[in-house]
Design a protein around this motif. Structure first.
Motif, PDB file in Angstrom:
ATOM      1  N   TYR A 283       8.411 -43.190 -19.709  1.00 27.87           N
ATOM      2  CA  TYR A 283       8.780 -43.273 -21.358  1.00 27.87           C
ATOM      3  C   TYR A 283       8.352 -42.988 -21.997  1.00 27.87           C
ATOM      4  O   TYR A 283       8.961 -42.952 -23.536  1.00 27.87           O
ATOM      5  N   ARG A 284       7.396 -42.126 -22.513  1.00 27.48           N
ATOM      6  CA  ARG A 284       6.651 -41.368 -23.618  1.00 27.48           C
ATOM      7  C   ARG A 284       7.669 -40.461 -24.337  1.00 27.48           C
ATOM      8  O   ARG A 284       7.973 -40.565 -25.875  1.00 27.48           O
ATOM      9  N   ARG A 285       8.076 -39.808 -23.626  1.00 29.02           N
ATOM     10  CA  ARG A 285       8.559 -38.578 -24.002  1.00 29.02           C
ATOM     11  C   ARG A 285      10.681 -38.831 -24.248  1.00 29.02           C
ATOM     12  O   ARG A 285      10.757 -38.712 -25.683  1.00 29.02           O
ATOM     13  N   SER A 292      17.402 -38.662 -28.744  1.00 26.41           N
ATOM     14  CA  SER A 292      18.092 -39.434 -27.415  1.00 26.41           C
ATOM     15  C   SER A 292      17.167 -40.895 -26.709  1.00 26.41           C
ATOM     16  O   SER A 292      17.708 -41.782 -26.225  1.00 26.41           O
ATOM     17  N   PHE A 293      16.385 -40.899 -27.705  1.00 27.87           N
ATOM     18  CA  PHE A 293      15.433 -42.310 -27.397  1.00 27.87           C
ATOM     19  C   PHE A 293      16.356 -43.733 -27.569  1.00 27.87           C
ATOM     20  O   PHE A 293      15.970 -44.284 -26.470  1.00 27.87           O
ATOM     21  N   GLU A 294      17.411 -43.792 -28.453  1.00 27.13           N
ATOM     22  CA  GLU A 294      18.234 -45.245 -28.271  1.00 27.13           C
ATOM     23  C   GLU A 294      18.839 -45.181 -26.952  1.00 27.13           C
ATOM     24  O   GLU A 294      19.841 -46.046 -26.089  1.00 27.13           O
ATOM     25  N   ASP A 295      19.918 -44.011 -26.069  1.00 18.77           N
ATOM     26  CA  ASP A 295      19.997 -44.029 -24.848  1.00 18.77           C
ATOM     27  C   ASP A 295      19.081 -44.803 -23.971  1.00 18.77           C
ATOM     28  O   ASP A 295      20.028 -45.864 -23.062  1.00 18.77           O
ATOM     29  N   LEU A 310       7.606 -47.131 -34.471  1.00 20.53           N
ATOM     30  CA  LEU A 310       6.022 -47.115 -34.182  1.00 20.53           C
ATOM     31  C   LEU A 310       6.070 -45.731 -33.457  1.00 20.53           C
ATOM     32  O   LEU A 310       6.669 -45.979 -31.979  1.00 20.53           O
ATOM     33  N   PRO A 311       5.547 -44.408 -33.699  1.00 19.91           N
ATOM     34  CA  PRO A 311       5.448 -43.456 -32.219  1.00 19.91           C
ATOM     35  C   PRO A 311       4.324 -43.692 -31.566  1.00 19.91           C
ATOM     36  O   PRO A 311       3.807 -44.751 -31.930  1.00 19.91           O
ATOM     37  N   ALA A 312       4.681 -43.253 -30.101  1.00 20.57           N
ATOM     38  CA  ALA A 312       3.362 -43.604 -29.322  1.00 20.57           C
ATOM     39  C   ALA A 312       2.514 -42.507 -29.347  1.00 20.57           C
ATOM     40  O   ALA A 312       2.470 -41.463 -29.731  1.00 20.57           O
ATOM     41  N   PRO A 313       1.023 -42.991 -29.140  1.00 18.70           N
ATOM     42  CA  PRO A 313      -0.211 -42.171 -29.474  1.00 18.70           C
ATOM     43  C   PRO A 313      -0.489 -40.881 -28.213  1.00 18.70           C
ATOM     44  O   PRO A 313       0.827 -41.581 -27.258  1.00 18.70           O
ATOM     45  N   PRO A 314      -0.601 -40.127 -28.738  1.00 19.44           N
ATOM     46  CA  PRO A 314      -0.936 -38.658 -27.250  1.00 19.44           C
ATOM     47  C   PRO A 314      -1.418 -39.853 -25.945  1.00 19.44           C
ATOM     48  O   PRO A 314      -1.968 -40.510 -26.065  1.00 19.44           O
ATOM     49  N   LEU A 315      -1.031 -38.657 -24.610  1.00 14.47           N
ATOM     50  CA  LEU A 315      -1.304 -38.977 -23.402  1.00 14.47           C
ATOM     51  C   LEU A 315      -3.079 -38.875 -23.480  1.00 14.47           C
ATOM     52  O   LEU A 315      -3.509 -37.933 -23.923  1.00 14.47           O
TER      53      LEU A 315
END
Length: 332
Positions: A283-285, A292-295, A310-315
């Protein structure tokens, strides 16, 4: 699950009720966290916690306000859950990648289903400078069979139901003869209850449900146990009633949340609900991938903030592990 709280206080309530000895009540104390982007407001979070991560399928409870701060949460993703927005005052503009543009107003349910993936933004409306923002943001975990369902949105304004010394607005499920028409994927209850000064209210509830009482305002006791503002009192399944007592000389207000015990293991990290570490990594990737996030999540149209999404924080360095549900049934 990650970012969990310290152990809650569990208190045995031994006051006598008509049905006998009252059930054990846990008091879950909140912690303060920032809500969303660069201009975050502060919220009080009571779910999830280390020793209790769910009440029914309710998996996330934030209480905020009253505050004059401006909410501006840029487009951000969700998977495997539903978001429930409930306001006591103020107004919030909702936009999502299903093409929904709606206003969240006091006493009105806005329920967004993420399913396989959605993104949305939330911005408070400052048309009245004297207005304050005050409400709750709640999440519902979707069962495995429905967690990849399509995006959806529901709006409902529940009627006011009169009770002895109180009124209720039932926005999900059924209580006191009032039933919400909004369908849910697991049996749930969600209601606002306003109590008169000095009122004692015994609510008939489904004994198959576990219940939580979120104190919003007033001097409230649940089963004889005091709840401060933003505290969440938990009562396990087995009791046919929930007792609320307003000890104060002013009206009080709570949210009553309930549901059948959720028996599936979950991994919840940031805005994602999955079943494994690998789910969350995927999900994060997909969200971070600018091409491709819109897909997977779609795109929000009309948001005018300074941050496009909003960017995802580091895992974390360690693998995320499912937290077993206390209600999980092991195979025979």
């Amino acid at each position: 699950m990650s970012n969990l709280e310290t152990a809650p206080a569990e208190v045995a309530c031994r006051a006598s009720w008509d049905a006998g000895i009252s059930p054990v009540v846990e008091v879950l104390r909140p912690r303060e966290v920032p809500l969303g982007g660069p201009r975050a407001i502060r919220v009080q979070r009571t779910l999830p916690q280390r020793q209790r991560s769910l009440i029914g399928a309710w998996c996330f409870v934030d209480h905020y306000g009253p505050t004059s701060a401006h909410m501006d949460v840029p487009p951000h993703p969700h998977t495997g859950l539903q978001t429930v927005s409930w306001l006591f005052s103020g107004e919030v503009e909702h936009r999502d990648s299903a093409g929904v543009h709606a206003m969240v107003r006091p006493g009105e349910l806005n329920l967004t289903t993420a399913g396989a993936g959605i993104c949305h933004s939330e911005v408070s409306i400052d048309s009245d400078r004297s207005a304050v923002l005050h409400g709750a943001q709640l999440w519902v975990a979707l069962p495995d069979a429905d967690r990849d369902t399509g995006r959806d949105f529901a709006h409902y304004r529940p009627p006011v139901v009169s009770l002895p010394g109180a009124v209720a607005r039932v926005f999900l499920g059924e209580l006191a003869g009032s039933r919400s028409p909004v369908p849910t994927h697991t049996p749930l209850l969600g209601a606002q209850i306003d109590l008169d000064a000095g009122a004692v209210l015994d609510l008939d509830v489904d004994p198959a449900f576990e219940h939580g009482v979120l104190c919003d305002a007033g001097d409230i006791e649940m089963c004889g146990i005091a709840l401060a503002v933003a505290d969440l009192g938990y009562q396990g399944p087995g009791s046919p009633s929930v007792r609320l007592n307003n000890l104060g000389k002013r009206p009080a207000r709570v949210l009553l949340l309930g549901g059948t015990p959720f028996t599936e293991e979950l991994v919840m990290w940031w805005n994602f609900v999955g079943r494994s570490h690998d789910d969350i990594v995927t999900y994060r990737r997909l969200w971070q991938d600018g091409n491709s996030f819109e897909d997977r999540f779609g795109a929000v149209q009309g948001y005018r903030g300074s941050v496009a999404r909003l960017p995802a924080p580091p895992l974390p360095a360690a693998r995320l592990r499912p937290r077993p549900s206390p209600n999980r049934r092991e195979p025979e």
